[in-house]
Design an enzyme around this catalytic site. Structure first.
Site, PDB file in Angstrom:
ATOM      1  N   LEU A 293       4.878  -4.231  -1.746  1.00 47.23           N
ATOM      2  CA  LEU A 293       4.700  -4.951  -0.486  1.00 47.23           C
ATOM      3  C   LEU A 293       3.235  -5.023  -0.085  1.00 47.23           C
ATOM      4  O   LEU A 293       2.414  -4.236  -0.564  1.00 47.23           O
ATOM      5  CB  LEU A 293       5.530  -4.243   0.593  1.00 47.23           C
ATOM      6  N   PRO A 294       2.886  -5.964   0.815  1.00 49.79           N
ATOM      7  CA  PRO A 294       1.466  -6.198   1.086  1.00 49.79           C
ATOM      8  C   PRO A 294       0.735  -5.087   1.843  1.00 49.79           C
ATOM      9  O   PRO A 294      -0.413  -4.819   1.565  1.00 49.79           O
ATOM     10  CB  PRO A 294       1.467  -7.480   1.935  1.00 49.79           C
TER      11      PRO A 294
ATOM     12  N   ASN B 173       4.633  -3.465   6.463  1.00 45.12           N
ATOM     13  CA  ASN B 173       5.757  -3.987   5.683  1.00 45.12           C
ATOM     14  C   ASN B 173       6.554  -2.849   5.066  1.00 45.12           C
ATOM     15  O   ASN B 173       7.785  -2.876   5.027  1.00 45.12           O
ATOM     16  CB  ASN B 173       5.245  -4.897   4.563  1.00 45.12           C
TER      17      ASN B 173
ATOM     18  N   THR C 292       0.024  -0.729  -2.118  1.00 46.17           N
ATOM     19  CA  THR C 292      -1.166   0.062  -1.822  1.00 46.17           C
ATOM     20  C   THR C 292      -1.262   0.201  -0.314  1.00 46.17           C
ATOM     21  O   THR C 292      -1.496  -0.782   0.403  1.00 46.17           O
ATOM     22  CB  THR C 292      -2.429  -0.621  -2.373  1.00 46.17           C
TER      23      THR C 292
ATOM     24  N   LYS D 165      -5.604   5.765  -6.076  1.00 44.55           N
ATOM     25  CA  LYS D 165      -5.867   4.324  -6.069  1.00 44.55           C
ATOM     26  C   LYS D 165      -7.028   3.970  -5.135  1.00 44.55           C
ATOM     27  O   LYS D 165      -7.956   3.243  -5.489  1.00 44.55           O
ATOM     28  CB  LYS D 165      -4.596   3.593  -5.610  1.00 44.55           C
TER      29      LYS D 165
ATOM     30  N   LYS E 169      -9.436  -4.986   2.199  1.00 44.07           N
ATOM     31  CA  LYS E 169      -8.244  -4.263   2.656  1.00 44.07           C
ATOM     32  C   LYS E 169      -8.217  -2.834   2.095  1.00 44.07           C
ATOM     33  O   LYS E 169      -8.007  -1.871   2.819  1.00 44.07           O
ATOM     34  CB  LYS E 169      -6.981  -5.013   2.213  1.00 44.07           C
TER      35      LYS E 169
END
Lengths: 329, 329, 329, 329
Positions: free
Chosen positions: C96-97, C101, C127, C202, C277
Site C-alpha cells: 500500500l502507498p 492506508n 514502506t 529500508k 516520501k
C-alpha cells in the site's frame, strides 16, 4: 444546549486584572464557577495559581500527586484523574508535556472525554502537533464539547507573572469565553483561526526563533574571529538588516547584554531539549504538509546534536558556546 | 609628513548637510580640495554626485568610459586610470564590484599605488574579502599612504539620497578625516576597528540577514500551509521572539506589507546573486578563520541554487517564491 | 494453534523458481493453498502475478476496482474488501502507498483484523513508519495473528522480474513461512529482526542512498566546472574512497553510463517525490528517536524543494540537473 | 630546449618495482640523475625514501631541519632551501601542508623559481586550491619550467608501502616523465587533464568521501536506535543502493569491521582537521565557480564543529561518535 450549560460563565465578568483587586476578587470568589486544571508541572502550577488569584475555584489533577500539593494548599480541590475533573466542571485547561500525554488525558481510559459534560469548553495549552489538536477537537465534538488549542509563548517567569502570550485556535464564537480564562494567566491572547492554528503559530514562531538564535550565534562568533568587538557588532546588527530578537533582546554572547542566560552560564531560560522538541514538531508538520524548511530542519539537527553532546539542559542560546572553539585548543 | 600633506582637508569643515546649503556650497566650492573617485557604477555614480553636491571637486575614472558621462556633465574631471587620479588628489574613494577589481585598481600596472602621494587617504567602499582589505592596507602603508575599508549597507536608493550606512575599518586617528567625506554620502558612519573590520561587519550583517530572510520565508510558507493568514502570522511573529528585520520590515510574502519587493514581483531591491556573492565572502572568511557557520553556509547554498534556477536577478526575498509549491502542481 | 492452522503451507514446498517449471507448477497448482493480496498498484500488480506464476491461488482486493482486472484475468478471485480476503485465507500480503492506508486496511471498519483467522500470517510490504508496523503487529497479535513488515527495495522492473529485495521484520520463527512466499517475488529475502526492523532497514538504506545521490551530483557538477571530464571523474571516484552506488551504478550525469535514467532525460527509475516520501519517514523516525541526521535531513529538504520546483515525477538522480546552472545563464 | 635539458631522464628506465630489485637498483644507482624533494613531513618522508629505494639520488630540504635526518642517513643530500635544490636538479617533487607554503616554496625569496633550470619538471603533491596550482604553473612557465599538480590519495601507510594514488594535472606530453617518478611512490598514477585538475579530482573525491562518511554514520546510528544490529545493517546497506566506501570498507561503527580506526577508538587514519581542511578547499573552489554544494557545505560545517568540540585529531570516521548520544544521558 451547549450555550445554556456553559452559559453561567458569561455572567462572571472578565478577568479582574484591570480592576480593583480586593473588590473584584471578593465578588468573584462568590460567583465564579469552578475551572478544571490538568497538568501541574513547571508551567501549569503558576498558571493554575493565577486562576485561583483571579477568583476561580480550581479542580485539578496530575499524574504526579506531589505536583498537586501547592495548589491544594491554596484551596484547589484535587481529584484522581481527568475524567473526574470533567465530571465536576464545564471548563477545563490542560497543560501537558507532549502529544501522547494529551491524547491520553483526553481520550484515555480515565480521560476527559469519558465524563465530559455536553457544552464543556476544553482548552489545551500544551505545545503539540496541530494534527493532534485537530483529532482532539474532532473527538470532543462527538461528545458535544468544544476543544480549543491555546499554546503559550513565555517561560516559567511569564507564567508566574501572568505575562504569557496565548495563541488560540478554534471556533471563533468560543474565543471570548476562552479569553476570559486565558487573560488571567497571560498578557496577550491572540485568536489565530481554526483549531490547530494556535499550535501552528507557536511552532512557526519557535522555528524562526531557533533559526535566528543559531544565525546570531554564528554571526557573532565569526565577527569576533574577524576582530570585531562583540558589543559593537551587536550594536551594528541591531541598527541594520541583521537585527532580530536573538541579537537585540536575548544576545547569546556573554557580556553583550545583562539579564539574559548568556550572562549566567546559560542557566535558566528555555532549554535546548525543549527547543529540540518544538523543532521536531515543526519538522513533523512541515513533512506532513510537504513544506520545504531547509534552515528550520538544520536548526533542528543542530539542537539535536547539542542534546547528544551534553547541552540538553542549557538555555538554547548556548549554541554560541557549542559553535565556538574550545578554550583548550 | 602625512599630516602636513593631507592637512588641508582638516580646514574645510565637515560635510555641509546640516548647514545652510547655498552659503556653504559656495564657500566650499572655493575652498574644498578635490577628491578622487574610482568606480562609477550603480552605486558609485550617485555617491560621487553627493560629493559634488557637497562642494567637493571630483577627479574620477572608470573602466567603462560611458559610466563617467553623468558626473562629467556635473563638473567632474575624468582621467584615464587610477594612477592618474592618485597623481592629482590626496583623498580617493573606490567603489568596485569585487576583490580582483580592488586589487587591480590599487596594485595593478595603472593602479593607485603607482602614483599615490605620501599621506594620501584611500577609502575603499567595495564589499570584498577583509583579508584583501588588509593586503591593500599593507601595500598602501609601504607607499606612505593610509587605506581604510568602508563598505556600505543600503542600496541604490540609499546611495542617491545619501542615506547609506558606512562601516569603517582602519586607523582610528584617520576616522575623523574619513567621516568628513563619508557623511556626505551616508546617514551613518560607524567606526568598527582595525583595517578589515568594516568588511567584517558588513559581511556578518548580510549573513545574518540572509539567514533571517530564508528563515522568515520558510516559516511564513509553513504557517500558510497550516492554515494561518499570512498577515496575522507576520503580526504574531513580530510581537514575539521570531521577530526579525525580514519579518517586520521586508516581509517576503506578497500582500503582507506595502512598498517592498515582494509586493512588486520581487523586482528591485537587493538581487539574489549579490546576496550569493556576499555569502560567498562570508563563507570564505569563515573557512579561513575556521569558524563554523552551518546556517550561513546553507543560506549560501540556497541562494546559489536559486541563481542556478533563474532567480539571479530577483530580489533576495524571492526565496519565498522558490520554496513555495508551484501553482501548477 | 497457529502452527496447526497455518501448518498446511509447510507442505507445499518452496517457490518453484529453481526447479523444472512445468512439473512443479502443475503439482503446486493442485496443492498450494490460496494467498490474499491487498493493493494492486504499480508494484502490487506484478508481485501478485509472480505469486500466480508460482502456483499460488490469489484472492485479492483493491480500492480501485480497475486495478484488479489484470490479475482477475489471470485467475485471481476478487473480493470486496480486506475483511473478505481475511475471511478466506490464512496468509495475506499487503502492498500500500502509505501509513494511513495500512492502518485502514488492517484496522478499519472493513479491515483485515475484522475477520482474520487465528494463526494467520500477515505480511506488509508497504514502506511506512516502523512505529505503525509495530502498532499493526500489536493489533494483529490481539486477534491471534502474526504480522511481519517486509518492505522492498527495487522498483517496478524488479517487481516484474521477481528481483526485489525484501527486508523482513517480525518473529524469527515465522521467517521461513514468510520467505516461502516472498522468494517467489524477490531475489533476496533478508531477516532484519523484530517487527519494524524491515522498515528501519529500508528507510536507512534509502536515506543513505539519497545522501549519496545528492553528494555524487554535487561532486560531479563541481568537478565538471573545474575542468574534469565527467567520465574520467566518475572513473577516479569509483577507484577511490568517494565510490558509492550512485557514482558506480546509477551515475546522475548524462553520458557517463548507459541504461540509467540520467541517459533518458531522468524518465523512469525512482521518482523524486517517492524519495521525498521515504526521506520524510526517515526524518520522522529520527525525530521520534532523537537521532541527529543532519545530511539526511538536508537531503529531505532538497528533494522537497525539487518537488516544489517541478521535479516531482523525474527520477531522483535529476538532482544533478536541479543543481546545475541553467543553460540560459 | 626543455626536452634536451631534461632528456637524460628518459634514458634511465621506468621505476624498478616490477623487475629484479638488486640488479636494477645497482644499475640505476649508477645511472639515475638526482631528484629534488621539498617537504619531509609525515607523507614526504616515506615518499622520499621510496625514491631512494628505487635508485634515485635525492637532494632535499625542509623548514624543520630535524625532519631531514632520516633521509639524510639513507643517503640524501640536504641543502638549505628550495632555491638551492632547484640549482642542483631538474626534477623536483614538493609535498607541503597548504597553499601558502606552496606559494612560498615556489615563489618566495628562496623559492624554487629563483634558481630553477630551464626545462625543469616541478611536481607538487600537496593538496591545495587548484587556482594556486594554476598560478604556480604560470609562474614556472615564465621561467621556462613545467609545473604539474599531483596530489595523492592514501595516507601515511600507503605512502610507506608505495601504494598511493596520484591524480596528475598538467601538460599531457609531460605525463610520462612525471609518471616515471610517481610510480615509484604509488600504485596508481592517473592523468586528469590540464593543470589544476589533479587537485580538482582530489578535492572532489574527498568531498564525496566526507558526505558518504557522515551519511553512513547518521544512517548506522539511526538504524541502531531503531533496533537493527549494526553488522546486519552494514551488510544490508552493502548489498543495496546505500552502499559506499564508508559503509563497506571503512565502517565508522566500532565492531562492524576489523582493521579500521573505528575499531581503535578512532586513532590513526585521516584526521578530522585534515578532512576539514580539504572540505574548506572544496568549498572555496565551489564558491569561486558558483557551484552549489549543499551537502558538501554542510559536511564541511560538521567537521568544523567537530574540530571546535575536541575531535580535531581523531579519525574522520569519529563523526559517528560525535552524532551519538553521550553515554551519560
Amino acid at each position: 444546549m451547549a450555550a445554556v450549560l456553559r452559559g453561567s460563565r458569561y455572567l462572571v465578568g472578565r478577568c479582574s486584572k484591570n480592576v480593583d483587586f480586593v473588590f473584584v476578587s471578593t465578588r468573584s470568589m462568590a460567583s465564579k464557577t469552578p475551572v478544571g486544571f490538568i497538568g501541574l508541572g513547571n508551567m501549569g502550577n503558576p498558571m493554575a495559581k493565577n486562576l485561583l488569584k483571579n477568583g476561580y475555584p480550581i479542580i485539578a489533577t496530575d499524574v504526579f500527586p506531589e505536583s498537586c500539593k501547592e495548589v491544594q494548599e491554596l484551596g484547589a480541590q484535587i481529584v484522581d484523574n481527568p475524567a473526574d475533573v470533567a465530571d465536576k466542571v464545564d471548563r477545563i485547561i490542560t497543560m501537558l508535556p507532549s502529544s501522547p500525554n494529551v491524547v491520553d488525558v483526553y481520550t484515555g481510559p480515565n480521560g476527559i472525554l469519558k465524563k465530559v459534560k455536553k457544552g464543556s469548553l476544553l482548552i489545551d495549552s500544551s505545545t503539540i502537533d496541530p494534527s493532534v489538536s485537530k483529532d482532539m477537537a474532532g473527538a470532543a465534538e462527538k461528545m458535544g464539547a468544544v476543544f480549543m488549542d491555546a499554546p503559550v509563548s513565555g517561560g516559567v517567569g511569564a507564567a508566574s507573572s501572568a505575562k504569557l502570550t496565548f495563541m488560540v485556535g478554534g471556533a471563533e464564537e468560543e474565543f471570548t469565553a476562552a479569553k476570559e480564562l486565558l487573560s488571567c494567566m497571560g498578557a496577550n491572547v491572540v485568536y489565530c483561526g481554526q483549531v490547530g492554528t494556535g499550535q501552528a503559530a507557536k511552532i512557526c514562531n519557535n522555528m524562526l526563533l531557533a533559526i535566528g538564535m543559531i544565525g546570531t550565534s554564528e554571526t557573532m562568533n565569526l565577527g569576533i574571529r574577524l576582530g570585531l568587538d562583540p558589543k559593537l557588532l551587536a550594536k551594528i546588527l541591531n541598527m541594520s538588516s541583521g537585527r532580530c530578537w536573538s541579537s537585540d533582546t536575548y544576545n547569546p554572547v556573554p557580556g553583550v547584554m545583562e539579564g539574559v542566560p548568556s550572562g549566567n552560564n546559560y542557566q535558566g531560560g528555555f532549554g535546548t531539549q525543549l527547543m529540540a522538541k518544538d523543532l521536531g514538531l515543526a519538522q513533523n508538520t512541515a513533512t506532513n504538509t510537504k513544506s520545504p524548511v531547509p534552515l528550520g530542519s538544520l536548526a533542528h539537527q543542530i539542537y539535536r546534536m547539542m542534546c547528544a553532546r551534553g547541552y540538553a539542559n542549557k538555555d538554547f542560546s548556548s549554541v554560541f558556546q557549542f559553535l565556538r572553539e574550545e578554550d583548550s585548543q
